[in-house]
Design a protein around this motif. Structure first.
Motif, PDB file in Angstrom:
ATOM      1  N   LEU A 224       0.617  -7.251 -11.674  1.00 27.40           N
ATOM      2  CA  LEU A 224       0.527  -5.834 -12.003  1.00 27.40           C
ATOM      3  C   LEU A 224      -0.520  -5.137 -11.133  1.00 27.40           C
ATOM      4  O   LEU A 224      -1.607  -5.669 -10.899  1.00 27.40           O
ATOM      5  CB  LEU A 224       0.152  -5.668 -13.477  1.00 27.40           C
ATOM      6  CG  LEU A 224      -0.238  -4.253 -13.920  1.00 27.40           C
ATOM      7  CD1 LEU A 224       0.973  -3.336 -13.913  1.00 27.40           C
ATOM      8  CD2 LEU A 224      -0.896  -4.283 -15.292  1.00 27.40           C
TER       9      LEU A 224
ATOM     10  N   ARG B 216      -1.646   5.998 -13.204  1.00 30.62           N
ATOM     11  CA  ARG B 216      -2.295   6.573 -14.378  1.00 30.62           C
ATOM     12  C   ARG B 216      -2.887   7.923 -14.025  1.00 30.62           C
ATOM     13  O   ARG B 216      -3.692   8.040 -13.100  1.00 30.62           O
ATOM     14  CB  ARG B 216      -3.392   5.638 -14.885  1.00 30.62           C
ATOM     15  CG  ARG B 216      -2.805   4.369 -15.471  1.00 30.62           C
ATOM     16  CD  ARG B 216      -3.804   3.616 -16.273  1.00 30.62           C
ATOM     17  NE  ARG B 216      -3.236   2.360 -16.730  1.00 30.62           N
ATOM     18  CZ  ARG B 216      -3.945   1.326 -17.084  1.00 30.62           C
ATOM     19  NH1 ARG B 216      -5.263   1.382 -17.033  1.00 30.62           N
ATOM     20  NH2 ARG B 216      -3.367   0.223 -17.494  1.00 30.62           N
TER      21      ARG B 216
ATOM     22  N   ARG C 176       5.509   4.072 -14.398  1.00 30.06           N
ATOM     23  CA  ARG C 176       5.579   2.654 -14.072  1.00 30.06           C
ATOM     24  C   ARG C 176       6.827   2.442 -13.233  1.00 30.06           C
ATOM     25  O   ARG C 176       7.914   2.893 -13.614  1.00 30.06           O
ATOM     26  CB  ARG C 176       5.668   1.804 -15.336  1.00 30.06           C
ATOM     27  CG  ARG C 176       4.362   1.640 -16.098  1.00 30.06           C
ATOM     28  CD  ARG C 176       4.616   0.852 -17.374  1.00 30.06           C
ATOM     29  NE  ARG C 176       3.377   0.577 -18.092  1.00 30.06           N
ATOM     30  CZ  ARG C 176       3.343   0.135 -19.352  1.00 30.06           C
ATOM     31  NH1 ARG C 176       4.477  -0.051 -20.021  1.00 30.06           N
ATOM     32  NH2 ARG C 176       2.190  -0.096 -19.937  1.00 30.06           N
TER      33      ARG C 176
ATOM     34  N   GLU D 205       1.675   0.704 -11.824  1.00 23.41           N
ATOM     35  CA  GLU D 205       1.466   1.658 -12.906  1.00 23.41           C
ATOM     36  C   GLU D 205       0.517   2.753 -12.444  1.00 23.41           C
ATOM     37  O   GLU D 205      -0.660   2.497 -12.159  1.00 23.41           O
ATOM     38  CB  GLU D 205       0.888   0.955 -14.138  1.00 23.41           C
ATOM     39  CG  GLU D 205       0.671   1.885 -15.320  1.00 23.41           C
ATOM     40  CD  GLU D 205       0.239   1.155 -16.576  1.00 23.41           C
ATOM     41  OE1 GLU D 205      -0.416   1.797 -17.420  1.00 23.41           O
ATOM     42  OE2 GLU D 205       0.555  -0.050 -16.713  1.00 23.41           O
TER      43      GLU D 205
ATOM     44  N   ARG E  47      -0.481  -4.702 -22.159  1.00 25.12           N
ATOM     45  CA  ARG E  47       0.302  -3.527 -22.546  1.00 25.12           C
ATOM     46  C   ARG E  47       1.702  -3.504 -21.940  1.00 25.12           C
ATOM     47  O   ARG E  47       2.515  -2.660 -22.283  1.00 25.12           O
ATOM     48  CB  ARG E  47      -0.445  -2.251 -22.148  1.00 25.12           C
ATOM     49  CG  ARG E  47      -1.603  -1.894 -23.067  1.00 25.12           C
ATOM     50  CD  ARG E  47      -2.055  -0.454 -22.822  1.00 25.12           C
ATOM     51  NE  ARG E  47      -2.675  -0.299 -21.530  1.00 25.12           N
ATOM     52  CZ  ARG E  47      -3.985  -0.367 -21.306  1.00 25.12           C
ATOM     53  NH1 ARG E  47      -4.801  -0.602 -22.325  1.00 25.12           N
ATOM     54  NH2 ARG E  47      -4.487  -0.211 -20.101  1.00 25.12           N
TER      55      ARG E  47
ATOM     56  N   VAL F 260      -2.454  -1.347 -10.808  1.00 30.83           N
ATOM     57  CA  VAL F 260      -2.736  -0.051 -11.420  1.00 30.83           C
ATOM     58  C   VAL F 260      -3.396   0.846 -10.384  1.00 30.83           C
ATOM     59  O   VAL F 260      -4.239   0.388  -9.597  1.00 30.83           O
ATOM     60  CB  VAL F 260      -3.648  -0.227 -12.653  1.00 30.83           C
ATOM     61  CG1 VAL F 260      -4.112   1.125 -13.186  1.00 30.83           C
ATOM     62  CG2 VAL F 260      -2.912  -0.998 -13.748  1.00 30.83           C
TER      63      VAL F 260
ATOM     64  N   ILE G 256      -7.687  -4.994 -12.174  1.00 25.75           N
ATOM     65  CA  ILE G 256      -6.877  -5.120 -13.384  1.00 25.75           C
ATOM     66  C   ILE G 256      -7.687  -5.790 -14.494  1.00 25.75           C
ATOM     67  O   ILE G 256      -8.511  -6.676 -14.250  1.00 25.75           O
ATOM     68  CB  ILE G 256      -5.620  -5.962 -13.068  1.00 25.75           C
ATOM     69  CG1 ILE G 256      -4.716  -5.212 -12.099  1.00 25.75           C
ATOM     70  CG2 ILE G 256      -4.844  -6.312 -14.329  1.00 25.75           C
ATOM     71  CD1 ILE G 256      -4.162  -3.930 -12.641  1.00 25.75           C
ATOM     72  N   THR G 257      -7.438  -5.357 -15.731  1.00 24.46           N
ATOM     73  CA  THR G 257      -8.078  -5.977 -16.891  1.00 24.46           C
ATOM     74  C   THR G 257      -7.042  -6.708 -17.740  1.00 24.46           C
ATOM     75  O   THR G 257      -5.828  -6.505 -17.589  1.00 24.46           O
ATOM     76  CB  THR G 257      -8.773  -4.921 -17.761  1.00 24.46           C
ATOM     77  OG1 THR G 257      -7.765  -4.091 -18.379  1.00 24.46           O
ATOM     78  CG2 THR G 257      -9.706  -4.046 -16.928  1.00 24.46           C
TER      79      THR G 257
ATOM     80  N   ASP H  24      -6.466  -6.144 -20.813  1.00 20.81           N
ATOM     81  CA  ASP H  24      -5.766  -5.127 -21.607  1.00 20.81           C
ATOM     82  C   ASP H  24      -4.611  -4.506 -20.824  1.00 20.81           C
ATOM     83  O   ASP H  24      -3.556  -4.200 -21.396  1.00 20.81           O
ATOM     84  CB  ASP H  24      -6.736  -4.031 -22.045  1.00 20.81           C
ATOM     85  CG  ASP H  24      -7.674  -4.493 -23.143  1.00 20.81           C
ATOM     86  OD1 ASP H  24      -7.377  -5.529 -23.778  1.00 20.81           O
ATOM     87  OD2 ASP H  24      -8.700  -3.819 -23.357  1.00 20.81           O
ATOM     88  N   ASP H  25      -4.803  -4.295 -19.517  1.00 17.03           N
ATOM     89  CA  ASP H  25      -3.726  -3.755 -18.690  1.00 17.03           C
ATOM     90  C   ASP H  25      -2.498  -4.664 -18.747  1.00 17.03           C
ATOM     91  O   ASP H  25      -1.365  -4.205 -18.914  1.00 17.03           O
ATOM     92  CB  ASP H  25      -4.170  -3.627 -17.226  1.00 17.03           C
ATOM     93  CG  ASP H  25      -5.279  -2.616 -17.023  1.00 17.03           C
ATOM     94  OD1 ASP H  25      -5.323  -1.628 -17.777  1.00 17.03           O
ATOM     95  OD2 ASP H  25      -6.097  -2.815 -16.106  1.00 17.03           O
TER      96      ASP H  25
ATOM     97  N   LEU I  25      -8.048   5.964 -15.492  1.00 14.43           N
ATOM     98  CA  LEU I  25      -8.096   4.998 -14.391  1.00 14.43           C
ATOM     99  C   LEU I  25      -9.530   4.484 -14.257  1.00 14.43           C
ATOM    100  O   LEU I  25     -10.260   4.892 -13.357  1.00 14.43           O
ATOM    101  CB  LEU I  25      -7.649   5.672 -13.096  1.00 14.43           C
ATOM    102  CG  LEU I  25      -7.314   4.732 -11.944  1.00 14.43           C
ATOM    103  CD1 LEU I  25      -5.958   4.098 -12.172  1.00 14.43           C
ATOM    104  CD2 LEU I  25      -7.296   5.503 -10.630  1.00 14.43           C
TER     105      LEU I  25
END
Length: 484
Positions: free
Chosen positions: A246, A90, A96, A88, A238, A248, A231-232, A234-235, A358
């Motif tokens: 994942l 940002r 994505r 992903e 979503r 980012v 990564i969090t 929340d990431d 980001l």
């Protein structure tokens, strides 16, 4: 997709994620031409994406066998989802996309023989590395291999390999015995002249173990650039599917590679990689400007109460200080290059950092400072001092790092550094800032010998540390800017 909107399916070959750009080729997981050592987020956002682009352009057969050298976490995330994952981007533009260039994921401590076999496979022509600075077991004073480092000594003693040098040496032996063909070993870590450094360290390892030195390999240098934060939860939440791998990152990416391959390679140019005769102007600019700025934002920004890069770069005092460090001291240390405008590069860096879409944690950047600062700051300091030039901003940033270490030794924050215990012992054993600075320069193993040989530099570092401890970060920054 699942009929229950509250349940997300796990990403796999059988799922079609909504809002995610699909693969542009048919996967062939039986054909791998690359082994990657250090299967972390950066690799998944960078080299694996370039390889994905090459495969989408018709360059088949270059799938990746990824190897985690320590933790099984990435393997456990990738394998149940057929080694697919989402990248992903940002920022503007962002997207994505699905990435399928990784064919398999191994965990070296669990399956050392499978790792060696993968590296020795005649179908494999390239081994890439993102093992971070500490994975090289390099003596910063000599750039030689620390043969007495515990994991290196273990490998030299004949046990199952724990270091990249143990795995590479075993694989090169096997390739030579079986006529498997040459291997390009490509470092993608933030170290100056990383290919020649890697080659020299591997030569040191082969010499230390004795016996025949296998040939048939090269180690080109490369420069990599892409911001890839942690990564969090929340990431993950979503996403339209469950993707435990994942990745980012920012839209920007760069890969500059020295044209010194031992054999075939992927057509990474399809993804925008640059194949050049000399990487050094690019890598020095990245190390001293971009990476140097990142470290300055971390060691100043954290005690100022900032948690993320985009917050730190919006602090007017800190932004002005970092600009001064980069433009007045770091940029003039670079070799002239028609391909690089340092002032424009610095402003582009600062714009990239100012990206709230980001969130990049300063604590992540502050990790492993002892391994990063020699090439990001100390080399600049020493080179400038040798020509009679002062580097007051760099000295104050080194003092900010020493204060960070001191805060850790006093319980202010956990130290995340391979030399943490040594650094904290040195700090706690000294009484004054001058003594701390001198002991760090002489005994930490972080500072190059030329730094310790310059008494004026050592004295100036002690003075900068005293100022940092007495005034605090905000007042020190403002006083420096007022005097500059």
């Amino acid at each position: 997709m699942s009929a229950d909107p509250g349940v997300r399916p796990r990403l796999s070959d059988a799922t079609t994620p909504e809002g995610v750009a699909p693969l542009r080729y048919v996967r062939d997981r039986a054909r791998s031409g690359i082994v990657h050592l250090g299967l972390g987020a950066f690799h998944r956002a960078h080299q694996a994406v370039y390889t994905d682009d090459a495969m989408a352009a018709g360059d088949a057969g270059w799938g990746i066998v990824g190897v985690s050298l320590r933790s099984p976490a990435v393997r456990d995330a990738l394998v149940p989802q057929d080694c697919l994952y989402i990248v992903e981007e940002r920022g503007a533009p962002g997207e994505r996309r699905l990435v399928g260039s990784i064919n398999d994921a191994l965990v070296a401590p669990e399956a050392p023989e499978r790792v060696i076999a993968a590296l020795a496979d005649p179908a494999v022509h390239v081994a890439t590395l993102t093992i971070t600075e500490k994975g090289y077991h390099r003596d910063p004073r000599t750039n030689g291999l620390l043969v007495d480092a515990p994991d290196v000594a273990h490998d030299l003693g004949g046990g199952d390999p724990r270091t990249v040098f143990g795995f590479l040496a075993a694989a090169l032996d096997r390739r030579a015995a079986r006529g498997a063909g040459p291997l390009t070993i490509l470092s993608c870590d933030n170290l100056p002249d990383n290919g020649r450094l890697l080659g020299g360290l591997l030569d040191d390892y082969l010499a230390a173990r004795g016996g025949a030195r296998p040939g048939g390999w090269t180690s080109p240098s490369s420069m990599v650039d892409r911001i890839v934060p942690a990564i969090t939860a929340d990431d993950l939440a979503r996403l339209p599917v469950e993707d435990r791998a994942l990745t980012v990152c920012e839209p920007f990416r760069q890969w500059v590679i020295e044209d010194r391959f031992a054999g075939p390679r992927p057509r990474w140019e399809a993804g925008g990689a640059q194949i050049v005769d000399d990487v050094r102007p690019f890598e020095l600019a990245k190390l001293r400007l971009l990476n140097g700025a990142h470290s300055a934002l971390a060691y100043w920004g954290l005690p100022l109460g900032h948690a993320y890069v985009h917050e730190a770069v919006r602090d007017p005092d800190l932004l002005a200080f970092v600009r001064r460090q980069l433009l007045a001291e770091a940029a003039p240390s670079l070799p002239p290059s028609a391909a690089l405008d340092p002032a424009a590069y610095v402003e582009a860096i600062l714009r990239r950092f100012d990206n709230p879409a980001l969130p990049h944690r300063l604590a992540q950047i502050a990790m492993d400072g002892s391994q990063k600062l020699p090439q990001r700051w100390l080399a600049t300091l020493v080179e400038r001092a040798a020509t009679g030039l002062a580097s007051p901003a760099h000295l104050r940033s080194v003092a900010a790092w020493l204060a960070f270490v001191g805060d850790a030794s006093g319980g202010g924050r956990p130290a995340d550094d391979p030399l943490a215990s040594r650094l904290e012992t040195i700090w706690d054993g000294q009484a004054t800032p001058a003594e701390i600075a001198t002991a760090m320069v002489r005994s930490s193993g972080v500072f190059p010998a030329a730094f310790g040989a310059d008494e004026a530099l050592v004295r100036a570092l002690g003075e900068a540390l005293a100022e940092r401890l007495s005034k605090g970060p905000r007042a020190m920054l403002r006083d420096f800017l007022d005097r500059s």
